[in-house]
Scaffold this active site. Structure first.
Site, PDB file in Angstrom:
ATOM      1  N   GLU A  75       0.800  -1.245   0.000  1.00  0.00           N
ATOM      2  CA  GLU A  75       0.000   0.000   0.000  1.00  0.00           C
ATOM      3  C   GLU A  75       0.826   1.286   0.000  1.00  0.00           C
ATOM      4  O   GLU A  75       0.526   2.227   0.740  1.00  0.00           O
ATOM      5  CB  GLU A  75      -0.968  -0.008   1.194  1.00  0.00           C
ATOM      6  CG  GLU A  75      -1.859  -1.240   1.225  1.00  0.00           C
ATOM      7  CD  GLU A  75      -2.842  -1.269   2.392  1.00  0.00           C
ATOM      8  OE1 GLU A  75      -2.731  -0.437   3.310  1.00  0.00           O
ATOM      9  OE2 GLU A  75      -3.728  -2.145   2.376  1.00  0.00           O
TER      10      GLU A  75
ATOM     11  N   GLU B  27      -6.025 -10.969  -1.139  1.00  0.00           N
ATOM     12  CA  GLU B  27      -6.842 -10.718   0.067  1.00  0.00           C
ATOM     13  C   GLU B  27      -8.328 -10.674  -0.274  1.00  0.00           C
ATOM     14  O   GLU B  27      -9.052  -9.765   0.160  1.00  0.00           O
ATOM     15  CB  GLU B  27      -6.414  -9.395   0.730  1.00  0.00           C
ATOM     16  CG  GLU B  27      -4.933  -9.315   1.044  1.00  0.00           C
ATOM     17  CD  GLU B  27      -4.508  -8.055   1.800  1.00  0.00           C
ATOM     18  OE1 GLU B  27      -5.376  -7.337   2.325  1.00  0.00           O
ATOM     19  OE2 GLU B  27      -3.294  -7.799   1.864  1.00  0.00           O
TER      20      GLU B  27
HETATM   21  C1  XIL Z   1      -5.989  -6.423   8.466  1.00  0.00           C
HETATM   22  C2  XIL Z   1      -6.261  -7.590   9.406  1.00  0.00           C
HETATM   23  O1  XIL Z   1      -7.157  -8.474   8.771  1.00  0.00           O
HETATM   24  C3  XIL Z   1      -6.817  -7.090  10.719  1.00  0.00           C
HETATM   25  O2  XIL Z   1      -6.923  -8.157  11.667  1.00  0.00           O
HETATM   26  C4  XIL Z   1      -5.932  -5.986  11.299  1.00  0.00           C
HETATM   27  O3  XIL Z   1      -6.531  -5.454  12.452  1.00  0.00           O
HETATM   28  C5  XIL Z   1      -5.703  -4.896  10.279  1.00  0.00           C
HETATM   29  O4  XIL Z   1      -5.167  -5.463   9.088  1.00  0.00           O
HETATM   30  N1  XIL Z   1      -4.882  -4.784   3.758  1.00  0.00           N
HETATM   31  C6  XIL Z   1      -3.844  -5.588   4.187  1.00  0.00           C
HETATM   32  C7  XIL Z   1      -4.023  -6.458   5.377  1.00  0.00           C
HETATM   33  O5  XIL Z   1      -2.802  -5.665   3.507  1.00  0.00           O
HETATM   34  O6  XIL Z   1      -2.839  -6.629   6.096  1.00  0.00           O
HETATM   35  C8  XIL Z   1      -5.114  -5.934   6.287  1.00  0.00           C
HETATM   36  O7  XIL Z   1      -5.323  -6.896   7.316  1.00  0.00           O
HETATM   37  C9  XIL Z   1      -6.376  -5.669   5.510  1.00  0.00           C
HETATM   38  C10 XIL Z   1      -6.138  -4.623   4.445  1.00  0.00           C
END
Ligand code: XIL
Length: 334
Positions: free
Chosen positions: A132, A239
């Site tokens: 990101e 994701e």
């Molecule tokens: C999220 C997790 O799922 C949560 O448990 C945590 O509190 C915050 O992060 N993009 C990403 C992930 O790359 O690492 C994130 O994961 C969700 C958004």
């Protein structure tokens, strides 16, 4: 019995899921073994959790996940080495509390990446190296994170170089969300193209795919996969989840129309979206090296508290009783 998602997709790509050590010990474990052949630690390998103090690493949760993957012959993705969130404050400050120099920060980044990547060398086949780093705003380019403010653009290439030096065989990814929005897609393309042209060791682009029952459409996804793979890079869905609400990444307030209900109509619409998403994935089996879901079932999703707390979401293929939903049956029907 029913063969499980990974078996339907064995000629396409590995099917992964983001996990905590807790779900691997819970009732989800059997479901995970049946349906998935790749794991990503949801939080355990992020900088804050794994490296809470300068001279202290917290390996146990990450090791548990790595061990589960090994015992069950699953692939393991690493997530993530350099991000603006879930990064401990000590990283950016000295003992007096002042912001460190670029030289100090790059040294700390190098130490972190070298230590973590070396520990899982040969075990983790792919790393989300930088997560990101691109701004959401069309008038901007790189996110003005502490990394950027202290180091400038250089930290990105450096992160990839440190990771490659620690494990030359690992596939190294740039990972981001909203990769189907035209402006953001262009900015990500600009970044990864510049890395490729500078011979930085980058091998893939991760499309997070935090999508919804309203967006994106098939052509927007096709465009992103084609554009990044035309640079000679692998593409992964890293994701995946399909929110039942409209996507508003920057929202932080609850509103009266946040309904918290999952009607048969919404479940049906979600099933159709999942069907379409996986049709597009199968079309691109040459370009796609994996599809990973973010969480196991609707019993618990990170979207239950994002972008607003206390609004239940239902974004996955399995319901709160861990049973397959309509969307599941659409995804395996081909
Ligand atoms: C999220 C997790 O799922 C949560 O448990 C945590 O509190 C915050 O992060 N993009 C990403 C992930 O790359 O690492 C994130 O994961 C969700 C958004």
């Amino acid at each position: 019995g029913e063969p499980g998602l990974k078996n339907y997709y064995k000629d396409y790509f590995p099917i992964g899921v983001a996990v905590s050590p807790q779900v691997l010990k819970g009732p989800e474990a059997a479901l995970i073994k049946k349906h998935f052949n790749s794991l990503t630690p949801e939080n355990a390998m992020k900088m804050g959790p794994i490296h809470p103090e300068e001279n202290k690493y917290n390996w146990a949760p990450a090791d548990e996940i790595a061990q589960f993957a090994k015992v069950n012959k699953m692939k393991l993705r690493g997530h993530t080495l350099c991000w603006h969130n879930q990064t401990p404050n000590w990283m950016f400050t000295d003992t007096k509390g002042d912001t460190v120099t670029k030289e100090v920060l790059l040294k700390r980044l190098k130490d972190h990446i070298t230590t973590v990547v070396s520990r899982y060398k040969g075990t983790i086949y792919a790393w989300d190296v930088v997560n990101e780093a691109i701004d959401d705003n069309d008038s901007k380019y790189l996110r003005e994170s502490a990394w950027y403010k202290i180091c400038g653009e250089e930290y990105i290439a450096k992160a990839f170089e440190y990771a490659h030096a620690a494990d030359p065989k690992a596939k190294l990814y740039y990972n981001d969300y909203a990769t189907e929005e035209p402006g953001k897609r262009e900015r990500i393309y600009k970044l990864v193209k510049s890395l490729v042209e500078a011979n930085v060791p980058i091998h893939g682009v991760g499309l997070q795919a935090h999508w919804s029952i309203y967006e994106p459409d098939a052509d927007a996804i096709r465009e992103s996969i084609s554009k990044f793979s035309a640079l000679g890079l692998d593409v992964q869905i890293t994701e995946l989840d399909v929110s039942v609400y409209k996507l508003e990444h920057s929202r932080r307030e609850r509103r009266p129309d946040d309904i918290d209900t999952y009607t048969p109509e919404i479940e049906q619409k979600q099933a159709e979206r999942y069907k379409m998403f996986f049709e597009v994935f199968r079309e691109h089996k040459k370009q796609l090296t994996g599809v990973t879901f973010w969480n196991v079932s609707d019993k618990h999703s990170w979207l239950d508290s994002f972008p607003v707390a206390g609004r239940k979401n239902y974004p996955l293929l399995f319901n709160q009783q861990l049973e397959p939903k309509k969307a599941y049956w659409e995804v395996i029907k081909f």
